[in-house]
Design a protein around this motif. Structure first.
Motif, mmCIF file in Angstrom:
data_model
loop_
_atom_site.group_PDB
_atom_site.id
_atom_site.type_symbol
_atom_site.label_atom_id
_atom_site.label_comp_id
_atom_site.label_asym_id
_atom_site.label_seq_id
_atom_site.Cartn_x
_atom_site.Cartn_y
_atom_site.Cartn_z
ATOM 1 N N LEU A 22 -58.364 18.218 -4.470
ATOM 2 C CA LEU A 22 -57.626 19.471 -4.514
ATOM 3 C C LEU A 22 -57.593 20.186 -3.168
ATOM 4 O O LEU A 22 -56.583 20.784 -2.790
ATOM 5 C CB LEU A 22 -58.248 20.395 -5.571
ATOM 6 C CG LEU A 22 -57.984 20.019 -7.038
ATOM 7 C CD1 LEU A 22 -58.739 20.966 -7.965
ATOM 8 C CD2 LEU A 22 -56.489 20.054 -7.336
ATOM 9 N N SER A 49 -55.005 18.609 -0.956
ATOM 10 C CA SER A 49 -53.688 18.963 -1.474
ATOM 11 C C SER A 49 -53.323 20.397 -1.120
ATOM 12 O O SER A 49 -52.190 20.689 -0.727
ATOM 13 C CB SER A 49 -53.660 18.772 -2.990
ATOM 14 O OG SER A 49 -52.433 19.201 -3.522
ATOM 15 N N TRP A 90 -48.378 26.534 -4.897
ATOM 16 C CA TRP A 90 -49.102 25.254 -4.971
ATOM 17 C C TRP A 90 -49.968 25.208 -6.224
ATOM 18 O O TRP A 90 -49.983 24.209 -6.964
ATOM 19 C CB TRP A 90 -49.959 25.055 -3.721
ATOM 20 C CG TRP A 90 -50.939 23.929 -3.870
ATOM 21 C CD1 TRP A 90 -50.718 22.602 -3.647
ATOM 22 C CD2 TRP A 90 -52.300 24.038 -4.311
ATOM 23 N NE1 TRP A 90 -51.850 21.870 -3.913
ATOM 24 C CE2 TRP A 90 -52.835 22.736 -4.322
ATOM 25 C CE3 TRP A 90 -53.124 25.095 -4.688
ATOM 26 C CZ2 TRP A 90 -54.150 22.470 -4.691
ATOM 27 C CZ3 TRP A 90 -54.431 24.846 -5.064
ATOM 28 C CH2 TRP A 90 -54.932 23.541 -5.063
ATOM 29 N N THR A 115 -49.737 22.770 -9.516
ATOM 30 C CA THR A 115 -50.845 21.804 -9.598
ATOM 31 C C THR A 115 -51.563 21.868 -10.938
ATOM 32 O O THR A 115 -52.032 20.850 -11.458
ATOM 33 C CB THR A 115 -51.847 22.055 -8.453
ATOM 34 O OG1 THR A 115 -51.159 21.950 -7.198
ATOM 35 C CG2 THR A 115 -52.986 21.054 -8.493
ATOM 36 N N ASN A 175 -53.508 20.041 -15.203
ATOM 37 C CA ASN A 175 -53.272 18.617 -14.975
ATOM 38 C C ASN A 175 -52.620 17.968 -16.201
ATOM 39 O O ASN A 175 -52.604 18.547 -17.298
ATOM 40 C CB ASN A 175 -54.598 17.914 -14.670
ATOM 41 C CG ASN A 175 -55.191 18.395 -13.350
ATOM 42 O OD1 ASN A 175 -54.467 18.607 -12.388
ATOM 43 N ND2 ASN A 175 -56.505 18.565 -13.324
ATOM 44 N N SER A 207 -46.958 21.421 -15.294
ATOM 45 C CA SER A 207 -47.659 22.555 -14.693
ATOM 46 C C SER A 207 -47.068 23.875 -15.167
ATOM 47 O O SER A 207 -46.026 23.913 -15.832
ATOM 48 C CB SER A 207 -47.577 22.479 -13.167
ATOM 49 O OG SER A 207 -46.239 22.683 -12.745
#
Length: 728
Positions: free
Chosen positions: A345, A348, A542, A546, A549, A601
């Motif tokens: 993470l 990312s 973001w 994200t 999940n 998401s």
């Protein structure tokens, strides 16, 4: 012993007052050769010998009567903060008009120093001003200055310190001017009542307050009503003298006061203060000769459009290389982080959330800098005032004011601006109705935040005609702003138009220092926004794209597919067989997994939920996510689109992978692309602009109206374009 001297800097718009402020304090305050560019009070410090000077830069104003917010701010600072000295900066070439403000400051009794600025231009006009004679007649210090070069500034500050020392501890002594046999008796009655009842005498001299009653000054009259019942008697005296003037002279007190002030000024000037050095001094000035061409009824608009188009050509031509440098740098930085951090993470977040988000915006710094440099050149040369002059007739037809031009241009009327300072520039508008219409429509302009979106889609669908299409987008923005203004001014914002009065400043050669300051200040604001607001929004987007999940069973299914293909690739490599097709298949599975993850998401859920509403405009769930992010800041639309298409590298101008996916996506047609560009152009202002609208309008009502109304308009336009495109 050193002391702090409080000095207020006053002056007409375009007198060089703010340039003088910069020259005195070294402050990097924006200075534009455009009337009304200074709106707020600003402060700076300097030293003269052992004395510390606290300088307050007042808004540029022609008078101290409460017609505009600038006039109210200027006189309240003088009245309430009681500066030790007021420096009045005058345009020496227009001495009579500029002395009008000086006389009003003297009527308040403020200790005054006159700075006759732009003396170099006055000399070129064949004028000679006797400073000693003017000082003697007005009984105030007079200093010759050229603020843009710094000439005379040290002498001005020495005279200011001397004036402060001479007036220390003294009571302010207001100037007394006769206003004729009709007003003087009424003025005496008003003064007597004001002094007897202490009406505002703690703030203003009684004679000054009496004059404001005669001038029908709304603020002073309202304050009087709130403080003392005698205000009704004061207003009755004014009413009686007004009726008398109307019946005998067909005029009113304010006009008489103005006439007598100018009469007083003329009597001063004609006592040998101003002389002409040659017989050609009255010839048509160079600026007037230029204006015969650039403000011509037919040639003027053509020249204006040509200049706007040239700005785009210059910007795209000269910024291409430095934009590439920035893009390569952030691409290199992302590669370094990608190669040296383990998957997870944090990686990312840094690569997708920070570098791709902020880097995509920062890549346009050179382009924005070139745009701002050219706008500063137009402002400082004096041409921008001509644009306002030429467009006033057009703007009046649409319910706006000629001074609305500046907020439009600053907001992106010449692409690359920003709606926040554009909205703030609307402060100079006197009419609240015209101001509201300007506040709502100025965000339609093609601001720098929208440029990455336009460049991406114009590059995909109109690659051979980028400058022309960008020019047309700008023209559409102006057309929409004017048409919507006309609709608003005839419906929810009805009201009379105000007359257009603007001083056309003489043309000047901008200084390199001034151009550098203006360009850097605006560019720095853009950079700061990218490093703060855009960074925060990029991280939030973001996170929204994200989490959460994918469910474990879907992750396992994708892992199983990837394992099978990877084993086939390993087997092919071991046997020496080609594995390109297998690697492409693996990449497709990974993209499918990334797309499924995004769709699952929080952001994906919002995008999918909006699809039924946005489908008539041709927008799918990916586009919806980007547009929702654009409510916070338009700069993140491109980077969000890239992530939504499951791409790692999102480069706003040359985002080849993203451009290729958009070009290949059957959802994107030329009509859909045009609809998207128009939607981005017109829909809700970014969050920071909405806050600015609230501050300028005085309530959230109009700020929220701009969000709802502008978005609704954008939706209708986008749907119309797509549906018409289908018919064609």
């Amino acid at each position: 012993m050193s002391k702090e001297i409080k000095v207020a800097l006053a002056g007409n718009p375009n007198s060089g007052k703010t340039t003088a402020f910069n020259a005195i304090t070294g402050a990097r305050q924006h200075v534009g050769n455009y009337p009304g560019i200074t709106v707020d009070k600003k402060e700076g410090f300097t030293s003269v010998g052992e004395n510390k000077i606290h300088l307050i830069d007042l808004p540029g104003t022609y008078s101290l009567t409460a017609y505009t917010m600038e006039e109210i701010v200027a006189r309240n600072v003088v009245a309430d903060q009681r500066p030790d000295v007021v420096i009045d900066v005058l345009n020496a070439g227009a001495l009579e008009r500029n002395l009008y403000l000086a006389i009003q400051l003297m009527e308040m009794g403020a200790p005054l120093v006159l700075a006759l600025n732009m003396m170099d231009e006055a000399n070129k006009q064949g004028m000679k001003i006797d400073l000693a004679k003017l000082s003697e007649l007005l009984n105030v210090p007079v200093v010759e200055t050229v603020a843009r070069t710094g000439d005379g500034i040290p002498s001005l500050m020495e005279a200011t310190v001397k004036c402060a020392a001479e007036n220390q501890g003294k009571k302010w002594e207001p100037l007394s001017i006769s206003y004729g046999p009709d007003l003087d008796p009424a003025l005496d009655k008003l003064i007597a009542l004001i002094e007897e009842n202490n009406v505002l005498t703690d703030r203003y001299p009684a004679r000054w307050t009496a004059i404001k009653y005669l001038e029908s000054d709304d603020e002073i009259i309202q304050l009087g009503r709130e403080m003392h019942p005698v205000s009704a008697e004061l207003e009755e005296i004014v009413k009686d003298v007004s009726k008398h003037l109307e019946s005998t002279l067909a005029t009113y007190p304010e006009a008489v006061i103005a006439d007598y002030r100018y009469g007083f000024i003329t009597s001063i000037i004609r006592q040998g203060v101003v002389t002409r050095l040659d017989a050609t001094a009255d010839r048509v000035a160079l600026s007037d000769k230029i204006d015969r061409v650039v403000t011509h009824r037919f040639l003027g608009p053509l020249i204006m459009f040509g200049i706007m188009y040239l700005i785009y050509q210059i910007t795209f031509t000269f910024s291409e290389t430095p934009v590439g440098w920035f893009e390569n740098f952030f691409g290199w930085l992302g590669g370094i982080v990608d190669a040296n951090m383990s998957e997870g993470l944090l990686k990312s977040l840094i690569v997708s959330g920070v570098i791709d988000g902020v880097g995509g915006v920062m890549g346009f710094v050179p382009l924005i800098m070139f745009m701002f440099l050219q706008i500063a050149l137009l402002e400082d040369s004096g041409y921008m005032a001509r644009v306002a002059y030429m467009l006033d007739r057009v703007f009046r037809f649409f319910g706006l004011h000629g001074c609305s031009v500046m907020p439009f241009i600053v907001s992106g009327g010449i692409a690359g601006g920003c709606a926040v300072p554009g909205v703030m520039a609307a402060r100079t508008l006197r009419s609240p109705k015209e101001k509201l219409a300007t506040l709502i429509t100025a965000p339609f302009m093609a601001c720098g935040a929208k440029l990455p979106v336009f460049l991406l889609f114009v590059g995909i669908f109109f690659k051979e005609h980028q400058a022309m299409v960008m020019f047309l987008i700008t023209m559409v923005a102006w057309a929409c702003a004017l048409i919507v203004s006309k609709i608003l001014r005839n419906t929810v914002i009805k009201g009379e138009s105000t007359p257009f009065v603007m001083e056309l400043p003489p043309y000047r050669f901008p200084t390199m220092r001034g151009l550098f300051i203006h360009t850097w200040e605006r560019t720095w604001q853009y950079i700061k926004k990218a490093g703060t607001v855009i960074l925060a929004i990029s991280i939030l987007i973001w996170a929204a794209m994200t989490f959460p999940n994918l469910p474990a069973d879907q992750v396992a299914a994708f892992d199983a597919q990837k394992t099978v293909v990877q084993e086939q690739i390993d087997s092919a490599n071991a046997s020496g067989a080609p594995a390109a097709e297998l690697e492409e298949k693996l990449a497709m599975i990974e993209n499918d997994e990334a797309e499924a993850t995004l769709k699952n998401s929080y952001a994906g859920s919002i995008g999918v939920a909006l699809e039924p509403v946005m489908r008539p405009a041709g927008f799918d769930w990916r586009t919806n996510i980007a547009l929702v992010g654009g409510f916070a800041a338009k700069e993140v639309i491109v980077s969000t689109l890239g992530t939504a298409y499951s791409l790692g590298d999102v480069d706003p101008e040359d985002a080849a992978p993203l451009a290729e996916r958009i070009a290949q996506d059957p959802n994107w047609t030329p009509s859909t692309a045009i609809a998207f560009l128009l939607f981005v152009l017109l829909y809700a202002p970014c969050f920071v602009t909405v806050v600015a609208i609230k501050q300028e309008a005085g309530s959230w009502k109009w700020a929220l109206f701009s969000v709802v109304f502008n978005t609704g308009l954008a939706y209708i336009v986008a749907v119309a374009v797509v549906q018409i495109g289908k018919l064609l």
